[in-house]
Structures are given as C-alpha cells and as structure tokens.
Design an enzyme around this catalytic site. Structure first.
Site, PDB file in Angstrom:
ATOM      1  N   LYS A  42       0.838  -1.207   0.000  1.00 14.90           N
ATOM      2  CA  LYS A  42       0.000   0.000   0.000  1.00 14.90           C
ATOM      3  C   LYS A  42       0.878   1.264   0.000  1.00 14.90           C
ATOM      4  O   LYS A  42       0.658   2.171  -0.787  1.00 14.90           O
ATOM      5  CB  LYS A  42      -0.948  -0.006   1.223  1.00 14.90           C
ATOM      6  CG  LYS A  42      -1.925  -1.196   1.183  1.00 14.90           C
ATOM      7  CD  LYS A  42      -3.000  -1.107   2.241  1.00 14.90           C
ATOM      8  CE  LYS A  42      -2.520  -1.363   3.648  1.00 14.90           C
ATOM      9  NZ  LYS A  42      -2.056  -2.750   3.894  1.00 14.90           N
ATOM     10  N   THR A  43       1.879   1.286   0.879  1.00 14.02           N
ATOM     11  CA  THR A  43       2.767   2.461   0.935  1.00 14.02           C
ATOM     12  C   THR A  43       3.551   2.592  -0.376  1.00 14.02           C
ATOM     13  O   THR A  43       3.713   3.693  -0.914  1.00 14.02           O
ATOM     14  CB  THR A  43       3.748   2.338   2.125  1.00 14.02           C
ATOM     15  OG1 THR A  43       2.989   2.107   3.302  1.00 14.02           O
ATOM     16  CG2 THR A  43       4.590   3.578   2.298  1.00 14.02           C
ATOM     17  N   ARG A  53       6.375  -8.424   1.236  1.00 20.22           N
ATOM     18  CA  ARG A  53       7.296  -8.069   2.331  1.00 20.22           C
ATOM     19  C   ARG A  53       7.845  -9.327   2.995  1.00 20.22           C
ATOM     20  O   ARG A  53       9.023  -9.383   3.364  1.00 20.22           O
ATOM     21  CB  ARG A  53       6.610  -7.171   3.360  1.00 20.22           C
ATOM     22  CG  ARG A  53       7.562  -6.761   4.488  1.00 20.22           C
ATOM     23  CD  ARG A  53       6.930  -5.812   5.475  1.00 20.22           C
ATOM     24  NE  ARG A  53       6.614  -4.543   4.869  1.00 20.22           N
ATOM     25  CZ  ARG A  53       5.483  -3.871   5.088  1.00 20.22           C
ATOM     26  NH1 ARG A  53       4.566  -4.362   5.887  1.00 20.22           N
ATOM     27  NH2 ARG A  53       5.282  -2.715   4.515  1.00 20.22           N
ATOM     28  N   THR A 111      -6.446  -1.705   6.603  1.00 23.91           N
ATOM     29  CA  THR A 111      -6.388  -3.165   6.456  1.00 23.91           C
ATOM     30  C   THR A 111      -7.746  -3.728   6.044  1.00 23.91           C
ATOM     31  O   THR A 111      -7.816  -4.740   5.373  1.00 23.91           O
ATOM     32  CB  THR A 111      -5.931  -3.825   7.776  1.00 23.91           C
ATOM     33  OG1 THR A 111      -6.610  -3.199   8.860  1.00 23.91           O
ATOM     34  CG2 THR A 111      -4.442  -3.695   7.959  1.00 23.91           C
ATOM     35  N   ASP A 161      -1.830   6.463   6.268  1.00 22.78           N
ATOM     36  CA  ASP A 161      -1.861   5.037   6.588  1.00 22.78           C
ATOM     37  C   ASP A 161      -2.810   4.844   7.776  1.00 22.78           C
ATOM     38  O   ASP A 161      -3.010   5.783   8.553  1.00 22.78           O
ATOM     39  CB  ASP A 161      -0.425   4.593   6.956  1.00 22.78           C
ATOM     40  CG  ASP A 161      -0.244   3.106   6.789  1.00 22.78           C
ATOM     41  OD1 ASP A 161      -1.177   2.422   6.335  1.00 22.78           O
ATOM     42  OD2 ASP A 161       0.854   2.611   7.123  1.00 22.78           O
TER      43      ASP A 161
END
Ligand code: ADE
Length: 368
Positions: free
Chosen positions: A90-91, A243, A184, A135
């Site tokens: 997302k970032t 990640r 989320t 965020d």
C-alpha cells in the site's frame, strides 16, 4: 519526518515519510507488518514506477489511466483508498502514484494526526496536486475525520480562531490535492469517509508466480545468485505477501553466505526455512499454535475470538489482523457465527486425526 531528496529527481518528487509504528506481535519472519529492520531493504526493493511494480495487474492498468488523465487535465488524482492486509504494497503504491504524478508524497498515519490543528498543519503545507498518504486511515479520531471532509470535497478547511464567546471560524482554501488512504479492512471505515474516495483498490494476496518474480528481482538488487527452484521455495512460504518474501530472501541469503558460497540453491532455501521453522505452507510456530489451540483445547471449535486471543495471550486485534487473514484465506480455519473452527486442512497439516462428525465430536457450525 522529511527525508532528503533522492539525487536525480525533481524537487517535486521529494518524499516525506513518517517514522514507523511498532508491530503488534514482535519478530515473526512471516509477519506482514513492517518492522524497523525492514526499512533499509524496503527502500532497496521498493519499485518506483508502475512498470516496475509486479502484480495487481487489473488495478495497475486502472491507475495508469487515472494518472494519465489527471496529468492531461493538470488536476490532482482523485482520492484513492488502498485496502488490504499488511505487506502487500500500500505504501509502495502511494509512493509510486506521487512519483508518476511528479509531485511530493506527504506520508502520515491516522493515529499520528492527533487533533484538528495537526491536520490543518498538514493540509496547508500541501502544494498543488501533492499526495497526502494517510496510513491506518480508519484510526483517525471522529473530530479529525470530520474536519477532513471539506478538505477532500472542496479543498478548504475550517479553522477555529480564538476560544470562548469570541471564537470564530475562518474558511481557508487549500491547494487541490489527492488523498491516498490505506487501511487493512474497508469495514473499519465510516460510511461517509468511504464514500468520499473516487477509487477503492482492494489488494489481494499475491499468487506464487508473482512472488517468484518479486524474489528474483530482489535477489538481483541484492546481487545474490538464486536458482529458479529456490525462488519458488521462498515464494511458496511467503504467505502471498511481498514483504514476507523479501524478508525470507534476506534470511536465506544469510544462511547461503555462511553455510555455502553465497548463492542460493533449492537445498539451502529449504534448509534455511526449516531452521526458521517456517513450513511449506509458510506457517510458523504461532500459526500452528493457533490451529492447535482450536483443535486440542476446543475440540476443533467453534471458539470465540476473545477466548482464542486469551489462549494465545495476544490482543484480539492481533488475532484478527495478523494471524487470521492468511489462515482463513488458505482455508486452515473458518469463521462461523459461533466462532472459529479448524478445518480438515488444519488437521491434515498438523498430522492430527479429525474426529468423525456425529461420532462424539461437537458440530462445527456453518461457515459464513
Ligand atoms: N517488492 C515488494 N513488492 C513488490 C512488487 N509488488 N513489485 C516489485 N517489487 C516488489
């Protein structure tokens, strides 16, 4: 926190990132949330353009169109909500969107905007078409969220001057900007906030083939040789999460360097994952413990999430946001109106025998 400008980029592409929040449950290799030790490598691995970004093809194509349209009109991007479990990018996407627009990304998070004044400070600092990335946007306070509405809708903000009987409100115009929110779960957002986003992008877990490409790309950036089968072994254990794939790759490359010649073949990848106690499905000790508790202590379930959280000695949110999404998505556990159940797949994975229904085992309830 302002970061120095990256050499070779225009001043408008400067990135301002906040310091990261700590993760809930510590130091799992397979955890999706960002950990402080990821920071340096996140930056190395992070794709900087949509062309570089692997996966989420359907959304990527749409984003390309929105960026191109906004650029041609010389307008900011429409407000975008990125939604999905931690670690899916997302970032990264927010950074890419700002970069593709040729503007500055201002990154913050819901909990970091403590009051309306802090929000006003952020908003009045934005230049034309900049991206404000928030965020955990579901964690804005109600007061801050409400004062965000006019900013999103009409690029203006009401500011209180003074207090008591002499207080007055002035309406301050803002530069047209784009809000990119991340959360989320969309269910955590209020309906008025959700409805103000022009495009909601739900990020899915990545299929193994895409994770293989991500692992190979990251290995190239690390300058580590990796065999095709080794990248498959890592990708299969990465829980659909880039990640996690990148973190596993780093750990495996440590083993390769110390136990071998630095290059990663299938055997070293498998041995490293065994030593890290990450099984072929990407489950670690915590996942296996959660499934074992449902099976051994609660006879396969259903067991309420609060009870499960107490048995795991973890907060309920951690169970719901960190452990469950992947176990549910992979069908190891199920959700019923009366709580969580372990599925046949969980019994088989743990080498346990599933009791025959009606033969004394409690009924498992209907899956949602
Ligand atoms: N590294 C982390 N996520 C990635 C992605 N989606 N594409 C390419 N590299 C990545």
């Amino acid at each position: 926190m302002a970061k120095p400008k990256t050499p070779g980029r225009s001043p408008r592409e400067r990135t301002e990132m906040p310091s990261q929040t700590a993760s809930a449950e510590g130091s799992r290799v397979v955890e999706g949330s960002r950990r402080p030790d990821d920071e340096r490598f996140d930056r190395l691995f992070r794709p900087t353009s949509l062309d570089d970004y692997i996966g989420q093809e359907k959304h990527k194509q749409n984003l390309r169109v929105f960026v191109e349209a906004a650029r041609r009109r010389n307008e900011p991007l429409d407000h975008i909500l990125l939604c999905g479990p931690p670690g899916l990018g997302k970032t990264t996407l927010a950074l890419i969107l700002a970069r593709e627009m040729g503007v500055t990304l201002h990154a913050t998070s819901g909990p970091a905007i403590e009051h309306k004044g802090a929000l006003a400070g952020l908003l009045t600092n934005l230049q034309q078409r900049d991206v404000l990335f928030v965020d955990e946007i579901h964690r804005l306070t109600a007061a801050v969220e409400e004062s965000l509405y006019p900013a999103i809708e009409s690029y203006s903000i009401d500011i209180m001057m003074g207090d008591g009987p002499h207080a007055s409100t002035i309406n301050l115009p803002l530069q047209p900007f784009s809000l990119v929110g991340a959360t989320t779960r969309t269910g955590l957002l209020t309906a008025p906030l959700l409805s103000r986003f022009g495009y909601v992008m739900r990020l899915d877990f990545y299929p193994v083939e895409e994770l293989v490409r991500i692992v190979q790309r990251s290995a190239r950036l690390l300058d580590v040789a990796i065999a095709e089968e080794a990248s498959v072994e890592i990708a299969q254990r990465a829980r659909g999460t880039p990640r996690v794939a990148n973190r596993l790759l780093r750990r495996v490359s440590d083993f390769a360097l110390v136990l071998g010649d630095g290059s990663i073949d299938r055997d070293i990848a498998v041995e490293s994952c065994d030593r890290l106690e990450i099984d072929q499905a990407g489950l670690d000790e915590m996942d296996r413990r959660l499934m074992s508790i449902i099976i051994d202590t609660y006879e396969g379930g259903p067991v309420g999430v609060e009870t499960l959280a107490a048995a795991m000695a973890e907060p309920r949110d951690t169970i719901e946001d960190v452990y469950e999404p992947y176990l549910l998505q992979q069908g190891f556990i199920g959700r019923t109106p009366r709580g969580r159940i372990a599925t046949r797949k969980a019994y088989e994975h743990l080498g346990k025998t599933m009791p025959v229904q009606g033969g004394g085992a409690p009924p498992q309830g209907t899956l949602f």
